[in-house]
Design a protein around this motif. Structure first.
Motif, PDB file in Angstrom:
ATOM      1  N   PRO A 157     -16.423  63.670 -61.124  1.00 13.01           N
ATOM      2  CA  PRO A 157     -17.106  64.742 -60.323  1.00 13.01           C
ATOM      3  C   PRO A 157     -17.382  64.338 -58.809  1.00 13.01           C
ATOM      4  CG  PRO A 157     -18.700  64.020 -62.066  1.00 13.01           C
ATOM      5  CD  PRO A 157     -17.359  63.348 -62.341  1.00 13.01           C
ATOM      6  N   VAL A 158     -18.135  63.547 -58.609  1.00 12.07           N
ATOM      7  CA  VAL A 158     -18.734  62.790 -57.351  1.00 12.07           C
ATOM      8  C   VAL A 158     -17.925  62.026 -56.725  1.00 12.07           C
ATOM      9  CG1 VAL A 158     -20.961  62.542 -56.090  1.00 12.07           C
ATOM     10  CG2 VAL A 158     -20.795  63.571 -58.359  1.00 12.07           C
ATOM     11  N   GLU A 177     -23.230  65.844 -72.403  1.00  9.98           N
ATOM     12  CA  GLU A 177     -23.686  65.231 -71.214  1.00  9.98           C
ATOM     13  C   GLU A 177     -24.559  63.847 -71.584  1.00  9.98           C
ATOM     14  OE1 GLU A 177     -23.283  64.337 -68.278  1.00  9.98           O
ATOM     15  OE2 GLU A 177     -24.324  65.261 -66.563  1.00  9.98           O
ATOM     16  N   SER A 201     -18.000  70.072 -58.130  1.00 10.19           N
ATOM     17  CA  SER A 201     -19.438  69.660 -58.642  1.00 10.19           C
ATOM     18  C   SER A 201     -20.487  70.455 -57.997  1.00 10.19           C
ATOM     19  CB  SER A 201     -19.308  68.252 -58.398  1.00 10.19           C
ATOM     20  OG  SER A 201     -20.597  67.732 -58.192  1.00 10.19           O
ATOM     21  N   GLY A 202     -21.478  70.828 -58.963  1.00  8.93           N
ATOM     22  CA  GLY A 202     -22.768  71.285 -58.435  1.00  8.93           C
ATOM     23  C   GLY A 202     -23.453  70.172 -57.479  1.00  8.93           C
ATOM     24  N   ALA A 203     -23.449  69.240 -58.003  1.00  9.31           N
ATOM     25  CA  ALA A 203     -24.120  68.096 -57.323  1.00  9.31           C
ATOM     26  C   ALA A 203     -23.581  67.899 -55.800  1.00  9.31           C
ATOM     27  CB  ALA A 203     -24.025  66.698 -57.854  1.00  9.31           C
ATOM     28  N   ARG A 213     -18.283  60.094 -52.869  1.00 10.10           N
ATOM     29  CA  ARG A 213     -18.893  58.854 -52.826  1.00 10.10           C
ATOM     30  C   ARG A 213     -18.009  57.956 -51.997  1.00 10.10           C
ATOM     31  NH1 ARG A 213     -22.870  59.418 -56.840  1.00 10.10           N
ATOM     32  NH2 ARG A 213     -22.111  59.873 -59.009  1.00 10.10           N
ATOM     33  N   ARG A 249     -22.280  73.108 -71.615  1.00 11.07           N
ATOM     34  CA  ARG A 249     -22.637  71.457 -71.709  1.00 11.07           C
ATOM     35  C   ARG A 249     -24.155  71.369 -72.064  1.00 11.07           C
ATOM     36  NH1 ARG A 249     -23.919  68.534 -65.840  1.00 11.07           N
ATOM     37  NH2 ARG A 249     -26.146  68.028 -66.311  1.00 11.07           N
ATOM     38  N   ASN A 263     -17.496  63.263 -68.788  1.00 10.76           N
ATOM     39  CA  ASN A 263     -18.130  63.147 -67.613  1.00 10.76           C
ATOM     40  C   ASN A 263     -17.952  61.755 -67.044  1.00 10.76           C
ATOM     41  OD1 ASN A 263     -19.416  63.197 -65.122  1.00 10.76           O
ATOM     42  ND2 ASN A 263     -21.203  64.024 -65.947  1.00 10.76           N
ATOM     43  N   ASP A 281     -29.669  67.661 -56.095  1.00 14.44           N
ATOM     44  CA  ASP A 281     -28.809  68.497 -57.146  1.00 14.44           C
ATOM     45  C   ASP A 281     -29.859  68.860 -58.110  1.00 14.44           C
ATOM     46  OD1 ASP A 281     -27.199  69.595 -59.003  1.00 14.44           O
ATOM     47  OD2 ASP A 281     -26.908  67.439 -59.879  1.00 14.44           O
ATOM     48  N   TYR A 288     -11.903  69.818 -59.972  1.00 14.58           N
ATOM     49  CA  TYR A 288     -13.394  70.148 -60.349  1.00 14.58           C
ATOM     50  C   TYR A 288     -14.337  70.121 -59.102  1.00 14.58           C
ATOM     51  CZ  TYR A 288     -17.746  69.073 -62.527  1.00 14.58           C
ATOM     52  OH  TYR A 288     -19.061  69.439 -62.515  1.00 14.58           O
ATOM     53  N   THR A 331     -18.992  60.120 -64.353  1.00 12.93           N
ATOM     54  CA  THR A 331     -19.574  59.972 -63.155  1.00 12.93           C
ATOM     55  C   THR A 331     -19.896  58.609 -62.784  1.00 12.93           C
ATOM     56  OG1 THR A 331     -21.023  60.875 -61.473  1.00 12.93           O
ATOM     57  CG2 THR A 331     -21.849  60.666 -63.872  1.00 12.93           C
ATOM     58  N   CYS A 353     -29.900  66.108 -62.372  1.00 14.74           N
ATOM     59  CA  CYS A 353     -28.772  65.455 -62.442  1.00 14.74           C
ATOM     60  C   CYS A 353     -28.871  64.927 -64.112  1.00 14.74           C
ATOM     61  CB  CYS A 353     -28.400  64.115 -61.847  1.00 14.74           C
ATOM     62  SG  CYS A 353     -27.392  63.004 -62.553  1.00 14.74           S
ATOM     63  N   GLY A 354     -27.728  65.148 -64.892  1.00 17.80           N
ATOM     64  CA  GLY A 354     -27.519  64.992 -66.129  1.00 17.80           C
ATOM     65  C   GLY A 354     -27.876  63.563 -66.700  1.00 17.80           C
ATOM     66  N   HIS A 355     -27.677  62.603 -65.793  1.00 19.37           N
ATOM     67  CA  HIS A 355     -27.752  61.226 -65.662  1.00 19.37           C
ATOM     68  C   HIS A 355     -29.227  60.606 -65.258  1.00 19.37           C
ATOM     69  CE1 HIS A 355     -23.667  60.490 -67.070  1.00 19.37           C
ATOM     70  NE2 HIS A 355     -23.487  61.536 -66.820  1.00 19.37           N
ATOM     71  N   ASP A 388     -18.973  73.827 -61.734  1.00 20.22           N
ATOM     72  CA  ASP A 388     -20.255  73.407 -62.186  1.00 20.22           C
ATOM     73  C   ASP A 388     -21.012  74.772 -61.859  1.00 20.22           C
ATOM     74  OD1 ASP A 388     -22.901  72.503 -62.841  1.00 20.22           O
ATOM     75  OD2 ASP A 388     -22.253  70.859 -61.881  1.00 20.22           O
TER      76      ASP A 388
HETATM   77  C1  LIG Z   1     -21.446  66.523 -63.237  1.00 19.91           C
HETATM   78  C2  LIG Z   1     -22.504  66.919 -62.450  1.00 19.91           C
HETATM   79  O1  LIG Z   1     -23.269  67.963 -63.227  1.00 19.91           O
HETATM   80  C3  LIG Z   1     -22.246  67.257 -61.139  1.00 19.91           C
HETATM   81  O2  LIG Z   1     -22.823  68.216 -60.748  1.00 19.91           O
HETATM   82  O3  LIG Z   1     -21.124  66.930 -60.643  1.00 19.91           O
HETATM   83  C4  LIG Z   1     -23.482  65.544 -62.174  1.00 19.91           C
HETATM   84  C5  LIG Z   1     -22.833  64.528 -61.695  1.00 19.91           C
HETATM   85  C6  LIG Z   1     -23.796  63.532 -61.149  1.00 19.91           C
HETATM   86  O4  LIG Z   1     -24.730  63.680 -60.727  1.00 19.91           O
HETATM   87  O5  LIG Z   1     -23.360  62.244 -61.147  1.00 19.91           O
HETATM   88  C7  LIG Z   1     -24.162  65.338 -63.872  1.00 19.91           C
HETATM   89  O6  LIG Z   1     -23.641  64.816 -64.495  1.00 19.91           O
HETATM   90  O7  LIG Z   1     -25.300  66.012 -64.078  1.00 19.91           O
END
Ligand SMILES: C[C@](O)(C(=O)O)[C@H](CC(=O)O)C(=O)O
Ligand SMILES: [Mg+2]
Length: 297
Positions: A239-240, A191, A50-52, A244, A161, A213, A62, A48, A215, A126-128, A89
């Motif tokens: 993803p990250v 997400e 990841s955009g982040a 990390r 997504r 996901n 991100d 994978y 994460t 970030c989705g979270h 991503d």
């Molecule tokens: C999956 C995600 O889009 C990413 O860019 O890896 C991120 C991961 C993260 O920020 O922990 C997301 O969930 O938005």
């Protein structure tokens, strides 16, 4: 050696077969090509991007500031060193419908096996995180349709997504996902699910494969491989995670050198020279070089 002998078409075809096997596929994130090689050598199913992580690696948060040129270069550099499928991503697609179509064509040409596009407005988050804003269903449907129509290989996996869980609730998120499937998405990425019952509701309502996901430090509990399998999910991303892990080790190591004045006490935390050369198949390059050198007509 150098790049994978497996063609992008074959990677995509094998990926589709694996997805249809009903087995949960695990895709850890690679922050550079060598991590992708490690992911393959450890026996994972795919890679994978990841955009982040790509934003972070450029020293950016991100929030959708990276460009198609930057991320496609990074992701194709990762995809080409592995026999595994690589999915990436693409945030909100790097523009509106026509630009989204271009993104899909470029990525297919560059050897990627799939990508996910999300329904947030740009600048995204970030989705979270909280307070995400979404585009209308119809605007996202147009993007998904443009992406689906732009495929030059039917096996390129288009993942839609939805970030709607937090802002609009579970039912609205499921409705959006259904509309994205009708527009041509091959897989749905729900997400920031709150708990297992959210994951379950998506599985019950959606007929295409689903991505989970996992994460860290986000809204979802870290579910295990078997838990996700039992929930009927088809693919999981971490993803990250590798970034990390590496960044913590780097920061701790830098602090030690600064404090103690030598890295002697942290050698065990490092990849050895021997291990590095194994991962890169250094010996094969030596053999290749001497075979060229010794070649006689
Ligand atoms: C999956 C995600 O889009 C990413 O860019 O890896 C991120 C991961 C993260 O920020 O922990 C997301 O969930 O938005
Ligand atoms: Mg992202």
């Amino acid at each position: 050696m150098i790049i994978s002998d497996k063609s992008p078409e074959k990677k995509r075809a094998d990926f589709r077969k694996a997805l249809n096997s009903g087995k949960l596929l695990q895709f850890p994130g690679a922050y550079n090509p060598m991590v992708a090689m490690l992911i393959q050598q450890t026996g994972f199913d795919g890679v994978y991007v990841s955009g982040a992580v790509m934003a972070n690696s450029l020293g950016l948060p991100d929030i959708g500031m990276t460009t198609l040129t930057e991320v496609s270069q990074t992701a194709s550099g990762i995809a080409r060193v592995t026999d595994l499928p690589t999915i990436m991503d693409i945030d909100t697609g790097f523009g509106e419908t026509m630009s989204v179509a271009r993104t899909v064509k470029e990525l297919t040409y560059l050897g990627l096996s799939g990508c996910h596009i999300e329904d947030q407005v740009n600048p995204k988050r970030c989705g979270h995180l909280d307070n995400k804003e979404l585009v209308s269903i119809s605007a996202m449907v147009q993007k998904v349709k443009a992406a689906a129509d732009a495929k030059t290989d039917p096996n390129f996996l288009l993942i839609a997504r939805t970030d709607a869980r937090a802002a609009e609730g579970l039912d609205a998120a499921i409705n959006r996902a259904k509309a994205y499937v009708d527009a041509g998405a091959d897989m749905i990425f729900p997400e920031a699910m709150k708990d297992e019952s959210d994951f379950e509701a998506f599985r019950k309502a959606i007929d295409v494969p689903l991505l989970a996901n996992m994460t860290e430090f986000g809204k979802s509990r870290l579910l295990s491989k078997s838990e996700l399998e039992n929930l009927g999910y088809n693919l999981v991303i971490y993803p990250v995670t590798t970034q990390r892990l590496a960044m913590k080790a780097v920061e701790d190591g830098l602090n030690t050198i600064k404090k103690v004045g030598t890295q002697e006490s942290i050698l065990d935390n490092m990849q050895t020279r021997k291990r590095l050369y194994e991962v890169l198949h250094y010996e094969d390059y030596n053999a290749y070089d001497s075979s060229l050198y010794n070649f006689n007509l």
